[in-house]
Design a protein around this motif. Structure first.
Motif, PDB file in Angstrom:
ATOM      1  N   ASN A  24       0.793  -1.236   0.000  1.00 32.98           N
ATOM      2  CA  ASN A  24       0.000   0.000   0.000  1.00 32.98           C
ATOM      3  C   ASN A  24       0.826   1.287   0.000  1.00 32.98           C
ATOM      4  OD1 ASN A  24      -2.489  -1.480   0.109  1.00 32.98           O
ATOM      5  ND2 ASN A  24      -2.127  -1.811   2.289  1.00 32.98           N
ATOM      6  N   HIS A  25       2.042   1.246  -0.534  1.00 28.23           N
ATOM      7  CA  HIS A  25       2.840   2.447  -0.706  1.00 28.23           C
ATOM      8  C   HIS A  25       2.779   2.890  -2.168  1.00 28.23           C
ATOM      9  CE1 HIS A  25       4.465   2.098   3.318  1.00 28.23           C
ATOM     10  NE2 HIS A  25       4.861   0.862   3.073  1.00 28.23           N
ATOM     11  N   THR A  26       2.986   4.163  -2.398  1.00 27.45           N
ATOM     12  CA  THR A  26       3.119   4.687  -3.754  1.00 27.45           C
ATOM     13  C   THR A  26       4.608   4.849  -4.045  1.00 27.45           C
ATOM     14  OG1 THR A  26       1.025   5.881  -3.595  1.00 27.45           O
ATOM     15  CG2 THR A  26       2.572   6.604  -5.299  1.00 27.45           C
ATOM     16  N   VAL A  27       5.075   4.293  -5.145  1.00 26.90           N
ATOM     17  CA  VAL A  27       6.513   4.278  -5.430  1.00 26.90           C
ATOM     18  C   VAL A  27       6.803   4.948  -6.772  1.00 26.90           C
ATOM     19  CG1 VAL A  27       8.569   2.837  -5.714  1.00 26.90           C
ATOM     20  CG2 VAL A  27       6.749   2.112  -4.143  1.00 26.90           C
ATOM     21  N   GLU A  28       7.785   5.848  -6.762  1.00 27.64           N
ATOM     22  CA  GLU A  28       8.320   6.409  -8.003  1.00 27.64           C
ATOM     23  C   GLU A  28       9.761   5.929  -8.119  1.00 27.64           C
ATOM     24  OE1 GLU A  28       7.774  10.596  -8.436  1.00 27.64           O
ATOM     25  OE2 GLU A  28       5.610  10.491  -8.110  1.00 27.64           O
ATOM     26  N   SER A  29      10.041   5.146  -9.158  1.00 26.60           N
ATOM     27  CA  SER A  29      11.339   4.495  -9.291  1.00 26.60           C
ATOM     28  C   SER A  29      12.249   5.236 -10.261  1.00 26.60           C
ATOM     29  CB  SER A  29      11.153   3.059  -9.786  1.00 26.60           C
ATOM     30  OG  SER A  29      10.454   2.281  -8.832  1.00 26.60           O
ATOM     31  N   PHE A  30      13.537   5.287  -9.895  1.00 26.23           N
ATOM     32  CA  PHE A  30      14.545   5.924 -10.732  1.00 26.23           C
ATOM     33  C   PHE A  30      15.787   5.039 -10.777  1.00 26.23           C
ATOM     34  CE2 PHE A  30      11.808   9.196  -9.069  1.00 26.23           C
ATOM     35  CZ  PHE A  30      11.560   9.990 -10.173  1.00 26.23           C
ATOM     36  N   PHE A  31      16.486   5.106 -11.918  1.00 24.15           N
ATOM     37  CA  PHE A  31      17.709   4.331 -12.103  1.00 24.15           C
ATOM     38  C   PHE A  31      18.934   5.243 -12.173  1.00 24.15           C
ATOM     39  CE2 PHE A  31      14.119   2.177 -13.991  1.00 24.15           C
ATOM     40  CZ  PHE A  31      14.230   0.887 -13.507  1.00 24.15           C
ATOM     41  N   ASP A  32      18.681   6.551 -12.132  1.00 23.89           N
ATOM     42  CA  ASP A  32      19.717   7.554 -12.373  1.00 23.89           C
ATOM     43  C   ASP A  32      19.597   8.653 -11.311  1.00 23.89           C
ATOM     44  OD1 ASP A  32      20.260  10.355 -13.573  1.00 23.89           O
ATOM     45  OD2 ASP A  32      21.359   9.030 -14.915  1.00 23.89           O
ATOM     46  N   GLY A  33      20.720   9.000 -10.678  1.00 26.34           N
ATOM     47  CA  GLY A  33      20.700   9.982  -9.610  1.00 26.34           C
ATOM     48  C   GLY A  33      20.261  11.363 -10.050  1.00 26.34           C
ATOM     49  N   ARG A  34      20.616  11.763 -11.249  1.00 29.10           N
ATOM     50  CA  ARG A  34      20.225  13.076 -11.752  1.00 29.10           C
ATOM     51  C   ARG A  34      18.714  13.179 -11.899  1.00 29.10           C
ATOM     52  NH1 ARG A  34      21.279  18.120 -11.732  1.00 29.10           N
ATOM     53  NH2 ARG A  34      23.496  17.595 -11.995  1.00 29.10           N
TER      54      ARG A  34
END
Length: 218
Positions: A24-34
Motif C-alpha cells: 500500500n505504498h506509492t513508489v516512483e522508481s529511478f535508475f539515475d541519480g540526476r
C-alpha cells in the motif's frame, strides 16, 4: 507513504517497487541519480530509498544536495558497499537506516514500519517563523496568534509554501495551485510574492535563485 526509490539494478528496482506497492505504498522508481534529484525538486516524498553507487549523481551526493536546499526526508540506504567510510558518511548525512545487499524485502518493510511509527503526528498549526504560524485547518496565517487578513491569492501562496515547508516551490507549482493553470509568466508570480513579502513583518518567504520560493523550517 509516497516513496522515491533510486536503484540502478533493474530487477532489484522492480522487485522492491512491486513489494512496496503490494504493501500500500506509492513508489516512483529511478535508475539515475540526476533524474531522482530533478524529481525531488518538483515533488515531495515521505521516504527516500537510495542506492549509493548509481549513475550521474551517487546516492550520498544526492542527499547532500537536497539537504543544501533544506529538503529533509527520512532516508534508507541500500548498497552492496561495505566500506566503513561510506556507511559513516551515510549516517553523518542523516540517513535513518542502512541495508546491505542482499537483503530480505521483509527487512526493508520492518524498517519502513519503524519510520512510520516514529514520525510525528501532523500538527494543525505550522510554525513559520518566530512570530508567524499557519493554521492548516482554517487556512489562516497568524502573527503572534492574531489572524492576518490576506487576499485570496496571497492566502493560496502562503498555503502552498506552508504545506511545503523546507522544500522549494517552483513557478510551475504556483501556476497550477494559485493561478489555476492560467498562462502567467514568472515575472507576474514574482511581483505577487514580493507584494506579500512586503506585507509580512518578518522575512518568512525565501527566494531560491533560479528555482522558486520556500518557507524554511524554523
Amino acid at each position: 507513504m509516497k516513496i522515491l526509490l533510486l536503484e540502478d539494478e533493474v530487477m532489484l528496482n522492480e522487485s522492491i517497487g512491486e513489494f512496496l506497492e503490494q504493501n500500500n505504498h506509492t513508489v516512483e522508481s529511478f535508475f539515475d541519480g540526476r533524474k531522482a534529484y530533478d524529481a525531488l525538486l518538483s515533488s515531495s516524498y515521505d521516504l527516500l530509498i537510495l542506492d549509493i553507487n548509481v549513475p550521474n549523481i551517487d546516492g550520498l551526493t544526492l542527499l547532500e544536495k537536497i539537504h543544501a536546499l533544506k529538503i529533509h526526508t527520512p532516508t534508507i540506504y541500500i548498497s552492496a558497499l561495505v566500506d566503513i567510510e561510506d556507511i559513516s558518511r551515510a549516517y553523518t548525512l542523516g540517513c535513518y537506516d542502512y541495508l546491505k545487499k542482499p537483503f530480505h524485502l521483509k527487512e526493508l518493510s520492518l524498517k519502513i514500519d519503524r519510520i512510520v511509527l516514529s514520525s510525528e503526528t501532523p500538527r494543525v498549526h505550522l510554525r513559520l517563523s518566530k512570530n508567524y504560524s499557519y493554521d492548516q485547518e482554517h487556512s489562516t496565517l497568524l502573527f503572534q496568534g492574531e489572524t492576518q487578513v490576506l487576499s485570496k491569492r496571497q492566502s493560496q501562496i502562503i498555503d502552498l509554501l506552508a504545506r511545503n515547508r523546507g522544500r522549494v516551490v517552483d513557478f510551475e507549482q504556483f501556476r497550477i495551485y494559485v493561478w489555476d493553470e492560467q498562462i502567467v509568466d514568472n515575472a507576474t508570480i514574482r511581483a505577487e510574492i514580493n507584494r506579500l513579502k512586503k506585507f509580512l513583518q518578518e522575512n518568512v518567504i525565501q527566494n531560491v535563485r533560479g528555482m522558486g520560493y520556500m518557507i524554511d523550517k524554523p
